[in-house]
Design a protein around this motif. Structure first.
Motif, short mmCIF file in Angstrom:
data_model
loop_
_atom_site.label_atom_id
_atom_site.label_comp_id
_atom_site.label_asym_id
_atom_site.label_seq_id
_atom_site.Cartn_x
_atom_site.Cartn_y
_atom_site.Cartn_z
N LEU A 1 -3.82 -3.02 -0.47
CA LEU A 1 -3.56 -1.93 -1.41
C LEU A 1 -4.06 -0.58 -0.86
O LEU A 1 -3.52 0.47 -1.21
CB LEU A 1 -4.22 -2.22 -2.76
N TYR B 1 -3.64 0.57 2.09
CA TYR B 1 -2.57 1.17 2.88
C TYR B 1 -1.45 1.68 1.99
O TYR B 1 -0.86 2.73 2.24
CB TYR B 1 -2.04 0.16 3.90
N VAL B 2 -1.16 0.92 0.92
CA VAL B 2 -0.13 1.37 -0.02
C VAL B 2 -0.57 2.68 -0.68
O VAL B 2 0.22 3.63 -0.80
CB VAL B 2 0.14 0.30 -1.09
N ASP C 1 -0.04 5.60 1.53
CA ASP C 1 1.38 5.96 1.63
C ASP C 1 1.87 6.64 0.36
O ASP C 1 2.71 7.53 0.41
CB ASP C 1 2.23 4.71 1.93
N LEU D 1 0.72 10.21 0.72
CA LEU D 1 1.48 10.92 1.74
C LEU D 1 2.90 11.20 1.25
O LEU D 1 3.45 12.28 1.45
CB LEU D 1 1.52 10.11 3.04
N TYR D 2 3.47 10.19 0.56
CA TYR D 2 4.82 10.38 0.01
C TYR D 2 4.82 11.59 -0.91
O TYR D 2 5.71 12.45 -0.82
CB TYR D 2 5.23 9.12 -0.75
N TYR E 1 4.27 14.99 0.99
CA TYR E 1 5.32 15.40 1.93
C TYR E 1 6.60 15.77 1.19
O TYR E 1 7.49 16.35 1.74
CB TYR E 1 5.61 14.29 2.94
N GLU E 2 6.71 15.37 -0.08
CA GLU E 2 7.92 15.74 -0.80
C GLU E 2 7.67 16.31 -2.19
O GLU E 2 7.54 17.51 -2.34
CB GLU E 2 8.91 14.56 -0.81
#
Lengths: 300, 346
Positions: free
Chosen positions: B154, B156-157, B160, B163-164, B167-168
């Motif tokens: 979890l 690592y999830v 992400d 970061l998701y 980045y957007e």
């Protein structure tokens, strides 16, 4: 073709995970969890890359990667088996050690070129349409797993050494009755398993990425540990599972190569999410197959 | 885990045993330090100079403030290891829970205007962290998968997810360079302790640590959780709601780690960015184990590891070694404590 690309990438990217997961299978069949697999992969990746760069021989690099992984694994074995330290905490400490060690000694190899393994299509087999492309046009280290996984299955199930490992994992006291030391067997299994993790790390740096950078294993070691659980501690299922994760890793580059503008991080999470979903779906069933001594570690 | 039974000889001479334990621990720590020096030598650095610089760098006013600031989220995240550990759980997911805490805190802190922003930011962080830890607790209780494995995945999830977002959808359109979220308004930031660079988060962390100590020590919840952690089978036979206690311990732990993330966001970072957590969750795990999961010594361990982290910066500046080199020192010290601080239990 997208599917072929993803599957080919799955074999390419799954190889490192497979080495580590096979190693973890060996350790866990003997009753020891090595969360430090991530650290063993890291030192293997750096050891492999550095020795390949210094000697010019990637095969020596592979050997060095295995030895580096084994050395760190031996630390785990000594602490956990002989000093009775907590398996999870020691494993995580090992990851931390691996991060620090590779950061200290790896800085010199960031951006440095080293000879690596390039794809060598196998004669005849490589010409088979689709299947040949997916399986038989890889680097030699990938072919090595085709041998190592069945070999581990054979060793565990058909040899005296395998019997000792399984006995250490199922009923350590029986081993004692027959004059063997479960501690010795576990030490050997953890160390040998860590050597495989180191080999996986070396494959990652010398054959997959052709580079060394800090933290390059990016959680593959932890995926390997989880994979072993839902592969129910069977080497051949581990092989299949590794390709699944390799494929999950390969989705992002395959889609990006086709010009799909996707948020990379949603895809980066994919292997971890898939692992968690598999654990949730298969966990209950496969945990029944857990070695008895291991169950004690898991269900404290 | 096997039960620890003091042998008759040991209980007859407790003082001698304590002295022996202390001697063994000191020997192990000296060994860890020696190995660290050998590694520095192997890298071509002078260990005496390097260690001297490290120690010297810690004792400046600026460094001492830095240590307190770095220790703040460490204390909270270490409590996130301590509470589940009492129930026999290994929460290695501090890192992910800290990240999700920061994400949830930013989500609320950026949306809510006015004076409610700060408390809601911290609350959102705690709730986010608790939910994230809850996933692992659910997998443990429903499927039986060990939480050490799932909390690691979890982590690592969580990274992400952050970061998701930055980045957007949450990207600051006016930001330059590295992608990041918009910064928190002043109202959502933690005020500073007057006359220092230290933010109020340290007060939050210390209050939380004392609260954890009191709850584990003096409430029936604390007692029941310890029973579950000591012997789940006995707890079950005594009629304790084992599953619920495990879930609660994990949720409480996650909430503390999530709070660590929100406090770190509102006190230091102000916006989400890659590299936000700098291993807070993992170092906190080491701190909690270093102190053997006792709440108040864990505060000391967190301060100690914060000092080592600050000293690591000097390693980089003065000796030209990567700052992560101190991870080796931390790892060796914890290994010494885990494996060599007492006689191996048989």
């Amino acid at each position: 073709m997208l599917v072929v690309d993803i599957l080919t990438g799955g074999v390419r990217g799954g190889t490192a995970i497979m080495f580590a997961a096979l190693g973890e299978t060996l350790a866990e069949r003997a009753g020891v969890v090595n969360l430090g697999t991530e650290g063993c992969m890291l030192v293997g990746a750096l050891g492999g890359y550095a020795v390949a760069a210094e000697t010019g021989n990637p095969w020596l690099g592979l050997l060095a990667g295995a030895l580096a992984g084994a050395a760190l694994g031996l630390v785990h074995a000594v602490a956990v088996v002989w000093r009775r330290a907590d398996q999870f905490a020691t494993g995580l400490t090992l990851m931390f050690l691996g991060l620090g060690l590779t950061s200290l000694f790896g800085a010199a190899y960031v951006g440095k070129a080293a000879p690596g393994f390039d794809p060598v299509p196998l004669p005849l087999l490589g010409d088979i349409p689709i299947a040949g492309e997916i399986l038989f046009r890889h680097d030699p280290v990938t072919y090595l797993t085709f041998v190592v996984a069945p070999l581990l299955w054979f060793t565990l199930n058909r040899t005296k050494a395998g019997l000792l490992v399984r006995a250490a994992g199922e009923r350590a006291d029986v081993l004692h009755v027959h004059g063997h030391s479960a501690d010795l067997v576990r030490t050997a299994a953890v160390t040998a398993g860590a050597a495989l993790a180191g080999l996986g790390g070396a494959q990652l740096s010398t054959a997959y990425a052709h580079a060394w950078f800090e933290g390059m294993t990016a959680g593959r070691g932890f995926i390997a540990v989880a994979l072993v659980i839902f592969a129910a501690w069977r080497p051949l299922w581990v092989m299949a599972g590794s390709y699944l994760f390799g494929a999950a890793l390969a989705v992002a580059p395959a889609l990006q190569a086709r010009g799909h503008a996707l948020n990379q991080f949603a895809l980066d999470a994919l292997p971890f999410v898939i692992t968690l979903v598999f654990l949730a779906v298969l966990g209950r069933r496969t945990l029944r197959a857990a070695p008895e001594e291991l169950r004690r570690v898991f269900a404290r | 885990m096997t039960a620890t039974l003091a042998s008759p000889v040991e209980s007859a001479a407790p003082r001698r045993t304590a002295a022996r334990t202390a001697a063994r621990l000191l020997g192990a720590l000296a060994g860890a330090l020696a190995i660290f020096c050998v590694l520095l030598l192997a890298k071509g650095a002078d260990p005496v100079t390097a260690l001297g610089d490290m120690v010297a760098s810690v004792f400046t006013a600026e460094s001492l403030e830095q240590i307190v600031i770095k220790a703040t989220p460490l204390i909270l995240a270490a409590m996130a290891v301590v509470v589940p550990a009492r129930a026999g759980l290994t929460n290695v997911g501090g890192e992910g829970q800290v990240v999700i805490g920061a994400v949830a805190g930013a989500g609320v802190g950026l949306a809510v205007p006015g004076p409610a922003a700060l408390p809601l930011t911290l609350l959102a962080g705690a709730v986010g962290g608790a939910l994230w830890a809850g996933v692992a607790a659910a997998l443990r209780l429903v499927v039986g998968v060990n939480e050490a494995v799932t909390t690691l995945l979890l982590n690592y999830v969580a990274l992400d997810v952050m970061l998701y977002l930055i980045y957007e959808p949450w990207k600051d359109p006016h930001g330059s360079g590295q992608p990041a979220s918009r910064p928190l308004d002043l109202a959502a930031r933690l005020p500073l302790l007057s006359g220092t660079a230290i933010h109020m988060g340290i007060v939050v962390a210390l209050v939380a640590a004392v609260a954890v100590w009191l709850v584990l020590r003096g409430t029936s919840f604390g007692f029941r959780v310890s029973v579950v952690g000591g012997n789940p089978e006995a707890a079950r036979r005594a009629g304790l709601p084992v599953a619920r206690l495990i879930l609660l311990a994990m949720l409480l732990g996650g909430a503390l780690a999530g709070l660590a993330g929100a406090v770190h966001l509102a006190g230091v970072e102000f916006k989400l960015r890659p590299g936000l957590t700098t291993n807070i969750g993992y170092i906190a795990f080491l701190a909690a184990w270093l102190a053997r999961h006792r709440p108040l010594p864990t505060v000391g361990a967190a301060l100690l590891l914060a000092a080592v982290t600050v000293a690591g910066d000097s390693l980089q500046l003065d000796s030209g070694l990567p700052a992560a080199t101190v991870n080796i020192l931390m790892g060796l010290v914890l290994l010494a404590v885990l494996g060599w601080s007492r006689r191996a239990r048989r």
